[in-house]
Design an enzyme around this catalytic site. Structure first.
Site, mmCIF file in Angstrom:
data_model
loop_
_atom_site.group_PDB
_atom_site.id
_atom_site.type_symbol
_atom_site.label_atom_id
_atom_site.label_comp_id
_atom_site.label_asym_id
_atom_site.label_seq_id
_atom_site.Cartn_x
_atom_site.Cartn_y
_atom_site.Cartn_z
ATOM 1 N N ASP A 116 21.073 19.943 45.950
ATOM 2 C CA ASP A 116 22.208 20.696 46.494
ATOM 3 C C ASP A 116 21.886 22.195 46.516
ATOM 4 O O ASP A 116 22.684 23.024 46.085
ATOM 5 C CB ASP A 116 23.449 20.407 45.646
ATOM 6 C CG ASP A 116 24.752 20.699 46.404
ATOM 7 O OD1 ASP A 116 24.691 20.854 47.643
ATOM 8 O OD2 ASP A 116 25.804 20.782 45.749
ATOM 9 N N ASP A 149 28.180 12.684 43.165
ATOM 10 C CA ASP A 149 27.861 11.442 43.856
ATOM 11 C C ASP A 149 28.676 10.290 43.274
ATOM 12 O O ASP A 149 29.161 9.438 43.992
ATOM 13 C CB ASP A 149 26.367 11.102 43.716
ATOM 14 C CG ASP A 149 25.539 11.929 44.698
ATOM 15 O OD1 ASP A 149 26.149 12.661 45.487
ATOM 16 O OD2 ASP A 149 24.312 11.826 44.654
HETATM 17 N N1 LIG Z 1 27.751 30.370 35.626
HETATM 18 C C1 LIG Z 1 28.493 31.030 36.527
HETATM 19 N N2 LIG Z 1 28.662 32.361 36.410
HETATM 20 C C2 LIG Z 1 29.390 33.053 37.331
HETATM 21 N N3 LIG Z 1 30.005 32.489 38.391
HETATM 22 C C3 LIG Z 1 29.877 31.157 38.550
HETATM 23 C C4 LIG Z 1 29.124 30.354 37.645
HETATM 24 N N4 LIG Z 1 29.149 29.068 38.078
HETATM 25 C C5 LIG Z 1 29.892 29.087 39.198
HETATM 26 N N5 LIG Z 1 30.337 30.327 39.484
HETATM 27 C C6 LIG Z 1 31.193 30.712 40.623
HETATM 28 O O1 LIG Z 1 32.151 29.699 40.850
HETATM 29 C C7 LIG Z 1 32.082 29.241 42.200
HETATM 30 C C8 LIG Z 1 32.410 27.769 42.247
HETATM 31 O O2 LIG Z 1 31.322 27.046 41.697
HETATM 32 P P1 LIG Z 1 31.157 25.491 41.918
HETATM 33 O O3 LIG Z 1 29.806 25.121 41.386
HETATM 34 O O4 LIG Z 1 32.344 24.789 41.356
HETATM 35 O O5 LIG Z 1 31.233 25.263 43.478
HETATM 36 P P2 LIG Z 1 30.328 25.746 44.681
HETATM 37 O O6 LIG Z 1 28.871 25.612 44.300
HETATM 38 O O7 LIG Z 1 30.787 27.112 45.130
HETATM 39 O O8 LIG Z 1 30.701 24.722 45.819
HETATM 40 P P3 LIG Z 1 30.587 23.131 45.799
HETATM 41 O O9 LIG Z 1 31.746 22.624 45.044
HETATM 42 O O10 LIG Z 1 30.619 22.785 47.246
HETATM 43 O O11 LIG Z 1 29.261 22.818 45.138
HETATM 44 C C9 LIG Z 1 30.672 29.593 42.667
HETATM 45 O O12 LIG Z 1 30.612 29.786 44.058
HETATM 46 C C10 LIG Z 1 30.382 30.874 41.898
HETATM 47 O O13 LIG Z 1 30.842 31.984 42.636
#
Ligand SMILES: Nc1ncnc2c1ncn2[C@@H]1O[C@H](COP(=O)(O)OP(=O)(O)OP(=O)(O)O)[C@@H](O)[C@H]1O
Length: 332
Positions: free
Chosen positions: A179, A206
């Site tokens: 991903d 998944d």
């Molecule tokens: N460890 C972290 N530190 C700072 N910000 C974070 C961290 N992890 C995630 N984020 C923020 O939170 C948002 C959401 O993360 P999440 O992994 O839930 O979804 P995503 O990767 O944006 O999308 P999807 O759900 O489609 O994978 C991210 O886009 C990022 O901006």
């Protein structure tokens, strides 16, 4: 181009050992009490965390499956990001999911986000990890709005960080990411760039949602075909890396958007792979992108070949702290 992006400093590149191809994959041990005990490892020390010991400071973002919050572990003062994903699995499935997660938690690489631990609570899985300032999807939009884009020297350093992380996951943990996209690469004001979400959302999403087809197609042709029966492998991550880098370079997702997701997926399968716009970037960077975005996965570069390109060799040690902190400080 920011002058700061050109400053050269020594960086500590992790050393990789080539694993024995016959060796078994890393052992994962599931925690004994999935709900009552929440074991978190901070700086080598183990802590049993209660939900009341975690103080929420702010929301960092929301994904398709849950919310991510900046949190303080009150007893130690440690700041962490806590991602909460709703979970509806039975005990055996939860145990398997946590075992997958424990494999991810073994990752010790400068270019992957550190995992502190995970536990089930109130019907959610709480994933505790290192907190960064933002993700590259938000960062590049801010950089384009503030100063017209990300300098190539910084794009090179970002590419190097992602390739090194993917190579580490493959060689040391024997997992593919599945991903790779801008929102799964995080950055902070010190200029650190780290890959996240390996072995977590991939496997869990998944199992929970079964299909990722609702997302923008960072996925390569064979992955789309896999949804209808064919196979995909680690070379898929190389394609997604290429799409991600083109997006960060031009400031938008490189395929036009269609209302119908199947039309969009058809484009990836049928059209020529995206390329950098002519004349805007160096030949070395154009070559790097071409090595990633080959329709036939047999022709796609391996991580070690990418690490050996002029583009990465020239940019891998760039210090992007000044550029990153300047963009991040003006966000929000
Ligand atoms: N460890 C972290 N530190 C700072 N910000 C974070 C961290 N992890 C995630 N984020 C923020 O939170 C948002 C959401 O993360 P999440 O992994 O839930 O979804 P995503 O990767 O944006 O999308 P999807 O759900 O489609 O994978 C991210 O886009 C990022 O901006």
């Amino acid at each position: 181009m920011s002058k700061s992006g050109k400053k050269r400093v020594a960086v500590n590149i992790p050393k990789f050992s080539i694993p024995d191809a016959q060796a078994p994959p890393p052992q994962a041990i599931a925690p004994a009490n999935l709900d009552s005990s929440a074991l978190i490892v901070l700086e080598g020390e183990q802590y049993t965390v209660g939900a009341d010991e975690l103080e929420t400071l702010m929301e960092l973002g929301r994904g398709a499956y849950g919310i991510v919050e900046k949190t303080r572990h009150k007893p130690t003062g440690t700041l962490m990001a806590v991602k909460r994903i709703p979970f509806t699995l039975n005990e055996a499935e939860k145990r398997n999911a946590l075992m997958d997660l424990n494999v991810s938690m073994q990752a010790e690489c400068e270019y992957t986000v550190r995992f502190y631990g995970a536990f089930f609570r109130e019907g959610d899985i709480w994933i505790c990890m290192e907190v960064m300032d933002t993700s590259l999807d938000k960062f590049y939009k801010a950089a384009f709005a503030q100063c017209g884009g990300i300098p190539e020297a910084a794009l090179g350093r970002i590419s190097f960080s992602i390739v090194t992380a993917l190579d580490y996951l493959k060689e040391e943990l024997r997992i593919m990411h599945r991903d790779v996209k801008p929102s799964n690469v995080l950055i902070n004001a010190q200029g650190a760039v780290k890959l996240c979400d390996f072995g977590i959302s991939g496997q869990m999403v998944d199992s929970v949602a079964k299909s990722n087809l609702g997302c923008k197609p960072y996925m390569p042709p064979e992955r789309i075909e896999a949804e209808i029966g064919a196979t995909y492998d680690v070379r898929s991550d190389v394609w997604s890396l290429g799409i991600t880098m083109v997006e960060l370079s031009i400031g938008q997702f490189p395929y036009p958007s269609f209302k119908n997701i199947f039309e969009q997926l058809k484009q990836v399968v049928q059209s020529d792979p995206p390329r950098l716009p002519a004349g805007k970037f160096s030949k070395e960077y154009e070559t790097f992108i071409e090595m990633c975005l080959q329709r036939n996965r047999e022709n796609r570069a391996k991580y070690r070949q990418l690490l050996d390109t002029e583009f990465l060799k020239r940019n891998k040690d760039n210090d992007i702290a000044e550029f990153a902190s300047s963009v991040i400080s003006k966000m929000k």
